[in-house]
Design an enzyme around this catalytic site. Structure first.
Site, mmCIF file in Angstrom:
data_model
loop_
_atom_site.group_PDB
_atom_site.id
_atom_site.type_symbol
_atom_site.label_atom_id
_atom_site.label_comp_id
_atom_site.label_asym_id
_atom_site.label_seq_id
_atom_site.Cartn_x
_atom_site.Cartn_y
_atom_site.Cartn_z
ATOM 1 C CG ASP A 116 79.062 40.948 -18.598
ATOM 2 O OD1 ASP A 116 77.835 41.250 -18.553
ATOM 3 O OD2 ASP A 116 79.963 41.233 -17.760
ATOM 4 C CG ASP B 298 75.434 37.590 -17.518
ATOM 5 O OD1 ASP B 298 76.523 37.174 -17.682
ATOM 6 O OD2 ASP B 298 75.158 38.532 -17.001
ATOM 7 C CG ASP C 167 68.839 43.482 -9.641
ATOM 8 O OD1 ASP C 167 68.428 43.233 -10.656
ATOM 9 O OD2 ASP C 167 69.915 43.861 -9.496
HETATM 10 P P1 ATP Z 1 76.090 45.309 -15.822
HETATM 11 O O1 ATP Z 1 75.764 45.904 -16.894
HETATM 12 O O2 ATP Z 1 76.716 45.946 -14.830
HETATM 13 O O3 ATP Z 1 76.750 43.901 -15.924
HETATM 14 P P2 ATP Z 1 73.915 43.549 -14.976
HETATM 15 O O4 ATP Z 1 72.540 43.843 -14.755
HETATM 16 O O5 ATP Z 1 74.261 42.348 -16.063
HETATM 17 O O6 ATP Z 1 74.556 44.777 -15.155
HETATM 18 P P3 ATP Z 1 75.259 41.707 -13.326
HETATM 19 O O7 ATP Z 1 76.042 41.881 -11.969
HETATM 20 O O8 ATP Z 1 76.065 41.183 -14.524
HETATM 21 O O9 ATP Z 1 74.712 43.259 -13.738
HETATM 22 O O10 ATP Z 1 74.055 40.759 -13.023
HETATM 23 C C1 ATP Z 1 73.466 39.965 -14.078
HETATM 24 C C2 ATP Z 1 71.934 40.057 -13.683
HETATM 25 O O11 ATP Z 1 71.830 39.141 -12.264
HETATM 26 C C3 ATP Z 1 71.166 41.149 -13.307
HETATM 27 O O12 ATP Z 1 70.773 41.674 -14.274
HETATM 28 C C4 ATP Z 1 70.175 40.517 -12.407
HETATM 29 O O13 ATP Z 1 69.233 40.028 -13.032
HETATM 30 C C5 ATP Z 1 70.641 39.656 -11.590
HETATM 31 N N1 ATP Z 1 71.447 39.980 -10.363
HETATM 32 C C6 ATP Z 1 72.965 40.414 -10.247
HETATM 33 N N2 ATP Z 1 73.155 40.854 -9.195
HETATM 34 C C7 ATP Z 1 71.888 40.774 -8.243
HETATM 35 C C8 ATP Z 1 71.517 40.783 -6.950
HETATM 36 N N3 ATP Z 1 72.419 41.402 -6.176
HETATM 37 N N4 ATP Z 1 70.228 40.605 -6.709
HETATM 38 C C9 ATP Z 1 69.197 40.149 -7.516
HETATM 39 N N5 ATP Z 1 69.668 39.954 -8.829
HETATM 40 C C10 ATP Z 1 70.877 40.099 -9.358
HETATM 41 MG MG MG Z 2 76.116 41.717 -16.656
#
Ligand code: ATP
Ligand code: MG
Length: 457
Positions: A77, A79, A156
């Site tokens: 997705d 963001d 994170d």
């Molecule tokens: P995915 O490919 O699974 O979507 P993602 O890194 O995009 O991986 P998301 O859960 O969509 O994960 O979160 C988007 C962003 O928000 C992350 O890349 C990170 O920067 C931030 N984020 C999400 N969860 C946390 C957390 N628990 N602590 C700190 N930052 C977070």
């Molecule tokens: Mg994501």
């Protein structure tokens, strides 16, 4: 009250808090210095970015999508982050809904695709009173808007904190994420132990990303993971269930399982399963779970669907067996022993991962179908075929047969039976001649008449 409002307004406008750690010296990678091309970005995400920019706001892609784009992968997705607050975002897009109570987010809808637009979050500094921690250091609240330089600190891993700027197509990096990305290294921003304590789910995320991306977990982050794994138990079980779905329905379930066990995280998510793994049966390790994980990954690789309930039924099959056998040893009838074991195992499991009712119901059904596969004569097999969970129950039977849990001949019979035409099916379930004669005899034997006392007795 007015003072508080002004304070928030100031923050929303992007004023920096004094105590806040603010990223400085962000390194800018111009378009020619990175590989992200607009052709990789979803059209709808581009629309959102351009529209925000046109209305005078800053707009960036951030997080997993930037990380994945740099790897040449298709992001799950997209963001978006911006300095526009949610109400302002709502005014820009007609197709927009605001969600979340604690931290408001804007969802911009394009048919089935949703682009999530977040406002930069404020600083994460325990001293500035905006961040609330519990006694273990867990972050309870950080719901303040901020600037990009503040937003970066609440992310994170460094590779998840890269910002793709729509203004000039550059990538902005405040935390060395580009270098870590090149090194395929997952490194938490700031002190690893503090960041894991703030949100222990980050340990699960470390494993998920390490497996999915083939990255290593930086040694500085690995050590606290072993030490802090137990803190995961303080996370609400509904959130852990959501994380478990992401971990095990990702297409890398087996590797994920092994890595979670390595860090002592699996036992927090599935305590009964972990305990059952150390109990060998007749000297054989319990293989059903491993096989289920492997099959699930193979199915995903082939583009087939996988269901959570099937996998979780495999996770908890052994704990149910072990408990049911204990109950039977205390002379409980088999059927009751299994029912009770299923109830007890599930009610304990939902305390760690809150599986919704429709999932636990389906798990029970898969389990309760298993003894029914032993009946191969008469009308019962054809009735079983019409059971809504027949397919899942049958797949589970195959899994048991493959791993020594049931006579493979039974599974083979069901494979032939469910593929056969009606005629063949009838023949397969007909009792052998002698048996039918005995059965008929028994069926037609009249019950001894119960003497009713005569009125004059
Ligand atoms: P995915 O490919 O699974 O979507 P993602 O890194 O995009 O991986 P998301 O859960 O969509 O994960 O979160 C988007 C962003 O928000 C992350 O890349 C990170 O920067 C931030 N984020 C999400 N969860 C946390 C957390 N628990 N602590 C700190 N930052 C977070
Ligand atoms: Mg994501």
């Amino acid at each position: 009250m007015r003072a508080i409002l002004n304070f928030f307004k100031k923050i929303i406008k992007g004023a920096k808090s004094e105590a806040a750690p603010v990223a400085t010296n962000g390194k800018i990678y111009s378009r020619s210095e990175h590989t992200i091309s607009r052709s990789q970005i979803s059209e709808n995400a581009l629309k959102v970015l351009y529209r925000l920019q046109k209305d005078g706001f800053d707009a960036y892609l951030v997080g997993g999508c930037v990380r994945d784009l740099l790897l040449g992968r298709e992001p799950k997705d997209f963001d978006v982050v911006t300095n526009a607050d949610p109400e302002q975002v709502k005014k820009v897009f007609r197709n927009c809904r605001l969600i979340g109570r604690r931290f408001r987010l804007a969802h911009v809808h394009f048919g089935r695709e949703i682009i999530e637009v977040a406002t930069f979050r404020g600083a994460s500094d325990a001293d500035n009173n905006k961040q609330v921690l519990d006694k273990e250091g867990r972050l309870l609240r950080d719901n303040i808007y901020g600037t990009i330089e503040e937003d970066v600190w609440r992310r994170d891993f460094t590779v998840n904190a890269l910002y793709y700027n729509i203004k000039d197509f550059s990538v902005v990096d405040y935390v060395g994420g580009m270098d870590d990305h090149k090194m395929a290294s997952l490194k938490l921003i700031g002190d690893p132990s503090t960041r894991f304590r703030e949100d222990p789910v980050r340990m699960l995320r470390a494993v998920r990303f390490a497996v999915k991306l083939g990255f290593n977990i930086h040694p500085d982050c690995e050590k606290p993971m072993h030490d802090l794994a137990g803190l995961l138990a303080s996370i609400p079980s509904a959130r852990l269930y959501d994380e478990a779905l992401k971990l095990f329905l990702s297409g890398y379930a087996l590797q994920t399982f092994e890595m979670l066990r390595h860090y002592g995280l699996f036992k927090v998510l599935f305590p009964a399963t972990e305990a059952s793994l150390s109990v060998e049966e007749d000297g054989f390790p319990r293989l059903l779970l491993i096989k289920a994980l492997e099959n699930s990954d193979n199915r995903i690789a082939l583009g087939k669907t996988v269901t959570a309930y099937f996998l979780f039924a495999a996770f908890l099959w052994e704990p149910v067996q072990i408990l049911a056998k204990k109950k039977m040893a205390r002379s409980e009838p088999e059927f009751i022993a299994y029912q009770e074991a299923a109830n007890e195992v599930l009610s304990r499991q939902v305390k760690s991962t809150a599986m919704p009712k429709h999932i636990t119901m389906a798990m029970r059904e898969v389990w309760s179908l298993q003894p029914k596969f032993n009946v191969r004569l008469g009308s019962k097999p054809s009735r079983l075929l019409t059971h809504p969970r027949f397919r899942a129950g049958y797949d589970f039977l195959l899994l048991r047969a493959e791993t020594g849990g049931v006579d493979p001949e039974i599974a083979e019979w069901w494979t032939r039976y469910h593929l056969a035409d009606e005629n063949e099916q009838r023949k397969m379930t007909q009792p052998p001649r002698n048996a039918s004669a005995t059965k008929r005899k028994r069926t037609y034997r009249r019950k001894p008449k119960v003497d009713t006392p005569s009125p004059d007795a």
